[in-house]
Write a protein that holds these residues in place. Structure first.
Motif, PDB file in Angstrom:
ATOM      1  N   THR A   9      -7.599   1.039   1.245  1.00 17.02           N
ATOM      2  CA  THR A   9      -6.824   1.046   2.493  1.00 17.02           C
ATOM      3  C   THR A   9      -6.880  -0.300   3.217  1.00 17.02           C
ATOM      4  N   GLU A  10      -7.626  -1.230   2.692  1.00 15.52           N
ATOM      5  CA  GLU A  10      -7.761  -2.546   3.313  1.00 15.52           C
ATOM      6  C   GLU A  10      -6.400  -3.208   3.547  1.00 15.52           C
ATOM      7  N   SER A  11      -5.511  -3.134   2.569  1.00 18.45           N
ATOM      8  CA  SER A  11      -4.208  -3.777   2.715  1.00 18.45           C
ATOM      9  C   SER A  11      -3.381  -3.131   3.832  1.00 18.45           C
ATOM     10  N   ILE A  12      -3.571  -1.848   4.080  1.00 16.06           N
ATOM     11  CA  ILE A  12      -2.861  -1.193   5.186  1.00 16.06           C
ATOM     12  C   ILE A  12      -3.317  -1.791   6.520  1.00 16.06           C
ATOM     13  N   LEU A  13      -4.630  -2.013   6.649  1.00 15.34           N
ATOM     14  CA  LEU A  13      -5.157  -2.577   7.898  1.00 15.34           C
ATOM     15  C   LEU A  13      -4.547  -3.948   8.181  1.00 15.34           C
ATOM     16  N   PHE A  14      -4.467  -4.778   7.140  1.00 18.04           N
ATOM     17  CA  PHE A  14      -4.004  -6.152   7.345  1.00 18.04           C
ATOM     18  C   PHE A  14      -2.483  -6.288   7.298  1.00 18.04           C
ATOM     19  N   ASN A  15      -1.821  -5.531   6.461  1.00 20.11           N
ATOM     20  CA  ASN A  15      -0.380  -5.683   6.291  1.00 20.11           C
ATOM     21  C   ASN A  15       0.429  -4.748   7.180  1.00 20.11           C
ATOM     22  N   LYS A  16       0.226  -3.464   7.032  1.00 22.44           N
ATOM     23  CA  LYS A  16       1.031  -2.511   7.805  1.00 22.44           C
ATOM     24  C   LYS A  16       0.625  -2.476   9.284  1.00 22.44           C
ATOM     25  N   LEU A  17      -0.684  -2.451   9.557  1.00 25.09           N
ATOM     26  CA  LEU A  17      -1.150  -2.388  10.945  1.00 25.09           C
ATOM     27  C   LEU A  17      -1.296  -3.780  11.558  1.00 25.09           C
ATOM     28  N   GLN A  18      -1.129  -4.804  10.755  1.00 22.40           N
ATOM     29  CA  GLN A  18      -1.087  -6.204  11.168  1.00 22.40           C
ATOM     30  C   GLN A  18      -2.313  -6.667  11.946  1.00 22.40           C
ATOM     31  N   CYS A  19      -3.475  -6.279  11.458  1.00 22.49           N
ATOM     32  CA  CYS A  19      -4.729  -6.731  12.061  1.00 22.49           C
ATOM     33  C   CYS A  19      -5.173  -8.035  11.409  1.00 22.49           C
ATOM     34  N   SER A  20      -5.791  -8.888  12.204  1.00 22.78           N
ATOM     35  CA  SER A  20      -6.310 -10.159  11.690  1.00 22.78           C
ATOM     36  C   SER A  20      -7.649  -9.988  11.011  1.00 22.78           C
ATOM     37  N   PHE A  21      -8.443  -9.013  11.502  1.00 24.12           N
ATOM     38  CA  PHE A  21      -9.785  -8.777  10.990  1.00 24.12           C
ATOM     39  C   PHE A  21     -10.109  -7.299  11.083  1.00 24.12           C
ATOM     40  N   GLY A  22     -11.103  -6.897  10.320  1.00 21.98           N
ATOM     41  CA  GLY A  22     -11.756  -5.617  10.522  1.00 21.98           C
ATOM     42  C   GLY A  22     -13.082  -5.901  11.201  1.00 21.98           C
ATOM     43  N   LEU A  23     -13.551  -4.997  12.058  1.00 18.50           N
ATOM     44  CA  LEU A  23     -14.831  -5.169  12.732  1.00 18.50           C
ATOM     45  C   LEU A  23     -15.522  -3.828  12.792  1.00 18.50           C
ATOM     46  N   LEU A  24     -16.804  -3.838  12.456  1.00 16.66           N
ATOM     47  CA  LEU A  24     -17.587  -2.615  12.614  1.00 16.66           C
ATOM     48  C   LEU A  24     -18.952  -2.934  13.176  1.00 16.66           C
ATOM     49  N   LEU A  25     -19.484  -1.971  13.887  1.00 13.61           N
ATOM     50  CA  LEU A  25     -20.836  -2.025  14.433  1.00 13.61           C
ATOM     51  C   LEU A  25     -21.682  -1.217  13.464  1.00 13.61           C
ATOM     52  N   CYS A  26     -22.731  -1.832  12.930  1.00 12.24           N
ATOM     53  CA  CYS A  26     -23.355  -1.292  11.735  1.00 12.24           C
ATOM     54  C   CYS A  26     -24.868  -1.107  11.869  1.00 12.24           C
ATOM     55  N   ALA A  27     -25.357   0.036  11.426  1.00 13.59           N
ATOM     56  CA  ALA A  27     -26.794   0.285  11.356  1.00 13.59           C
ATOM     57  C   ALA A  27     -27.409  -0.578  10.251  1.00 13.59           C
TER      58      ALA A  27
END
Length: 172
Positions: free
Chosen positions: A97-115
């Motif tokens: 689903t990475e390509s959906i985040l960057f292409n379809k949803l047009q996000c520049s980055f993914g960000l998560l808060l991680c344990a």
């Protein structure tokens, strides 16, 4: 089969089922219980037959990285129900689903808060840890996040290492 949904259009039965998984997984975690959290914009769900085998939620927001605004996909509640763990389902869904985040949803980055325990898992999926100061909103004002922050950049882009991040809203 992987499907993604806008949470505004989510079937009430599916919404309730996902919330139950979230409550079981994180409902007793003090850090979670003590904060107000952003509501997701999207959910990605992988099914085997009728069973939900893994899912994650996404918050789309413009955040500030070193004072500059970027649209990001905030990843939260990556959950695989116990009977389906250890089969690579979460890894598969995050990769596919990475390509959906960057292409379809047009996000520049993914960000998560991680344990701490999950840093190696996400690192295998090309997420990388950044040493940064990260601020998020709460009803009492801005708060400093003091754990792991991880970013994901499109494969065509160089990694960035911001010194300061402001989520410009509630955490996810």
């Amino acid at each position: 089969m992987i499907k993604y949904y806008s949470t505004k259009e989510l079937d009430p039965k599916l919404k309730s089922e996902l919330q139950n998984f979230i409550n079981v997984e994180f409902g007793d975690v003090p850090f979670v219980k003590e904060r107000v959290w952003a509501q997701p914009d999207y959910v990605f769900v992988k099914y085997e037959g009728d069973a939900i085998v893994t899912f994650y939620q996404v918050i789309i927001r413009n955040i500030a990285l070193d004072g500059k605004s970027y649209p990001v996909a905030g990843i939260n509640n990556v959950i695989t129900p116990p009977p389906f763990r250890g089969k690579g389902y979460s890894s598969q869904v995050l990769r596919e689903t990475e390509s959906i985040l960057f292409n379809k949803l047009q996000c520049s980055f993914g960000l998560l808060l991680c344990a701490d325990a999950l840093v190696p898992f996400y690192s295998r999926l090309n997420w990388y840890k950044v040493d940064t100061t990260l601020y998020y909103d709460q009803p009492q004002g801005k708060q400093l996040y003091d754990s792991n922050v991880m970013l994901l950049t499109p494969s065509s882009q160089e990694r960035i290492y911001p010194q300061h991040i402001d989520l410009n809203g509630l955490p996810w």
